[in-house]
Enzyme design. Structure first.
Site, PDB file in Angstrom:
ATOM      1  N   GLU A  50     -34.994  -9.260  -6.583  1.00  0.00           N
ATOM      2  CA  GLU A  50     -35.243  -7.975  -5.946  1.00  0.00           C
ATOM      3  C   GLU A  50     -36.647  -7.456  -6.229  1.00  0.00           C
ATOM      4  O   GLU A  50     -37.276  -6.844  -5.368  1.00  0.00           O
ATOM      5  CB  GLU A  50     -34.192  -6.946  -6.384  1.00  0.00           C
ATOM      6  N   TYR A 133     -34.461   1.807  -4.444  1.00  0.00           N
ATOM      7  CA  TYR A 133     -33.927   0.638  -3.744  1.00  0.00           C
ATOM      8  C   TYR A 133     -33.400  -0.403  -4.725  1.00  0.00           C
ATOM      9  O   TYR A 133     -32.253  -0.868  -4.622  1.00  0.00           O
ATOM     10  CB  TYR A 133     -34.968  -0.009  -2.818  1.00  0.00           C
ATOM     11  N   ASP A 151     -33.682   0.103   2.389  1.00  0.00           N
ATOM     12  CA  ASP A 151     -34.961  -0.581   2.510  1.00  0.00           C
ATOM     13  C   ASP A 151     -35.399  -0.512   3.974  1.00  0.00           C
ATOM     14  O   ASP A 151     -34.769   0.171   4.784  1.00  0.00           O
ATOM     15  CB  ASP A 151     -34.826  -2.038   2.050  1.00  0.00           C
ATOM     16  N   CYS A 203     -31.387  -7.494  14.081  1.00  0.00           N
ATOM     17  CA  CYS A 203     -31.941  -6.175  14.390  1.00  0.00           C
ATOM     18  C   CYS A 203     -33.409  -6.133  13.953  1.00  0.00           C
ATOM     19  O   CYS A 203     -33.819  -5.308  13.133  1.00  0.00           O
ATOM     20  CB  CYS A 203     -31.128  -5.093  13.683  1.00  0.00           C
ATOM     21  N   CYS A 210     -29.833  -8.017  20.380  1.00  0.00           N
ATOM     22  CA  CYS A 210     -28.658  -7.133  20.432  1.00  0.00           C
ATOM     23  C   CYS A 210     -27.402  -7.864  20.898  1.00  0.00           C
ATOM     24  O   CYS A 210     -26.283  -7.519  20.499  1.00  0.00           O
ATOM     25  CB  CYS A 210     -28.950  -5.941  21.329  1.00  0.00           C
TER      26      CYS A 210
END
Length: 354
Positions: A50, A133, A151, A203, A210
Site C-alpha cells: 500500500e 487511505y 482513493d 471504470c 460500462c
DNA sequence: GATTCGTGGAA
DNA sequence: TTTCCAAGAAT
C-alpha cells in the site's frame, strides 16, 4: 441507497461476485481459496504494497515489491536495514519521502509495537507515511475491519455511480460518505480491493467499459451519459520550466564523485551528481576547480510541478581528492546506477552512452 | 485548503 | 509533443 433503487447489500454483493471471478493476481494478495476460508494476508506485505501503491501503478510496483520483500522478508529485518540501502532499493519508484517513512515506520513497529502491526484504523493512522487511505486499506485488507478506503479509483467510481458533478477535492467528504454507505461488514478487504480493481480495469478515467461493469444497471452516470467526464476536478496550474547544471566526475581508477541530498525536499535522502540549483538562471557550482567540459545533449525531465532541463558537465578528479559531506566518493565496484533517482540516471546515460 | 513531492504509460 | 494521471501523505 435512496438515489439508486438498489440496497447497499445488493450493490456490495454484486461487486464481490464480480471480484471473485475477475480478481487480478498480485504478489501481495492471497489466493481465492484461502480468501474464502478466512485466511488473512501478511500485514507486513499489505502495508508494504500500500505504501508503494500510493500514486503509483501496479505495473510499476510489482518488481520493487518483489525485491524489497526478498531482501527484507519481515518488518524486523527492514527495521535493521541501512538507510542508504533502503533509499537505493527505492530509487526509480519516486516520491522518496515514502521510502524514508517506510523505514521510520518499520522501526516504530519494532520499538513501540514489539514487531506486530496494530490492527485498528486509529492506531495505523498514527504511523509515519500512513494516511487515511492506507490506514483504511491495511485495517480492512489485513485485519478484516469494515473501514472505507477512498482513493482515486473509489472517487471516480462513486462520483459516476451517483452522478456527482461537484469538483474534487472539495467533494471528497461526500464521496467518502457514499463509499462508506456501501462498505459491507463481511469481507470488507475484498470489497475495498474489488472497487479499486473495478476502477483500474472497467471504470477507467477515459472510455470506461460500462458494458462489462457489474454496476452498469444502478450507475446513474451511465444512464445520463456523463460517466466519461466524471469526476470533475478543479483545474491545475501549468508547470514552469527550470534549468540546472550537473557535474559528473570520475577518477583515473574509475571512482565516481556523488552527493547525498539532504533528507527533506525534492529527491530527499537520495544519491545524485553534484550540481547547481534548479532555477530560471542557475548559479554554477562545480565541486572542484577543473577544466569542465559540457555534453552537447541535455537531460529533460518532468517532476510533479515543473519541467527540468539539465546541462551535463564532466571532468576528471584527482585520485587523492577526498571531499567531505555531502560528497561521497564511490568506487567503480560499489557504484550501481540503479541506486540513482531517474533524473540522475538520465544524466549518467547521456554521459556514458554518447 | 493549497503546495510539495517522481515516474512512466497511455491517449 | 503535451497532458493526464496512478491503490496519497506531509506540511
Amino acid at each position: 441507497m435512496r438515489d439508486l433503487d438498489w440496497t447497499p447489500d445488493e450493490l456490495s454483493q454484486d461487486i464481490l461476485n464480480w471480484y471473485d471471478r475477475n480478481a487480478r493476481s498480485m504478489p501481495w494478495r492471497i489466493g481465492p481459496k484461502e480468501r474464502t476460508t478466512g485466511t488473512a494476508p501478511d500485514p507486513y506485505r499489505v502495508w508494504m504494497s500500500e505504501i508503494m501503491l500510493q500514486q503509483t501503478t501496479v505495473a510499476a510496483v510489482v518488481s520493487y515489491f518483489e525485491r524489497f520483500t526478498r531482501r527484507w522478508p519481515t518488518v524486523s529485518a527492514l527495521a535493521a536495514a541501512q538507510d542508504t540501502d533502503v533509499m537505493g532499493e527505492w530509487a526509480g519508484l519516486g516520491y522518496y519521502a515514502r521510502a524514508r517513512n517506510l523505514l521510520k515506520c518499520a522501526r516504530v513497529i519494532v520499538t513501540e509495537y514489539d514487531g506486530v502491526f496494530p490492527d485498528t484504523y486509529d492506531e495505523l493512522l498514527t504511523l509515519p507515511g500512513v494516511g487515511p487511505y492506507t490506514a483504511a486499506a491495511v485495517a480492512s485488507i489485513a485485519f478484516d475491519r469494515p473501514e472505507t478506503v477512498l482513493d482515486g479509483n473509489v472517487e471516480r467510481v462513486m462520483s459516476r455511480l451517483h452522478d456527482i458533478h461537484t469538483p474534487l477535492p472539495g467533494v471528497k467528504p461526500e464521496l467518502k460518505r457514499l463509499a462508506g454507505d456501501l462498505t459491507p461488514n463481511a469481507r470488507p478487504g475484498d470489497y475495498a480491493q474489488a472497487v479499486m480493481d473495478l476502477g483500474a480495469t472497467i471504470c477507467t478515467p477515459k472510455s470506461p467499459a460500462c458494458g462489462l461493469c457489474p454496476w452498469r444497471l444502478p450507475c446513474k452516470a451511465r444512464k445520463t451519459g456523463t460517466a466519461p467526464e466524471l469526476p470533475r476536478k478543479t483545474p491545475k496550474k501549468p508547470k514552469p520550466t527550470r534549468y540546472g547544471i550537473v557535474y559528473i566526475a570520475q577518477s583515473k581508477s574509475g571512482d565516481w564523485l556523488l552527493e547525498r541530498r539532504p533528507d527533506s525536499g525534492l529527491l530527499g535522502g537520495m544519491l545524485g551528481w553534484p550540481g547547481s540549483d534548479w532555477t530560471d538562471a542557475p548559479n554554477p557550482a562545480p565541486p572542484f576547480a577543473a577544466q569542465w567540459r559540457e555534453l552537447k545533449a541535455e537531460v529533460r525531465h518532468t517532476f510533479t510541478h515543473f519541467h527540468l532541463i539539465l546541462a551535463v558537465q564532466y571532468a576528471e578528479f584527482p585520485a587523492d581528492f577526498s571531499p567531505g559531506s555531502p560528497y561521497e566518493v564511490i568506487s567503480l565496484r560499489d557504484f550501481r546506477v540503479s541506486d540513482l533517482p531517474t533524473v540522475m540516471r538520465k544524466a549518467y546515460d547521456l554521459y556514458r552512452l554518447p
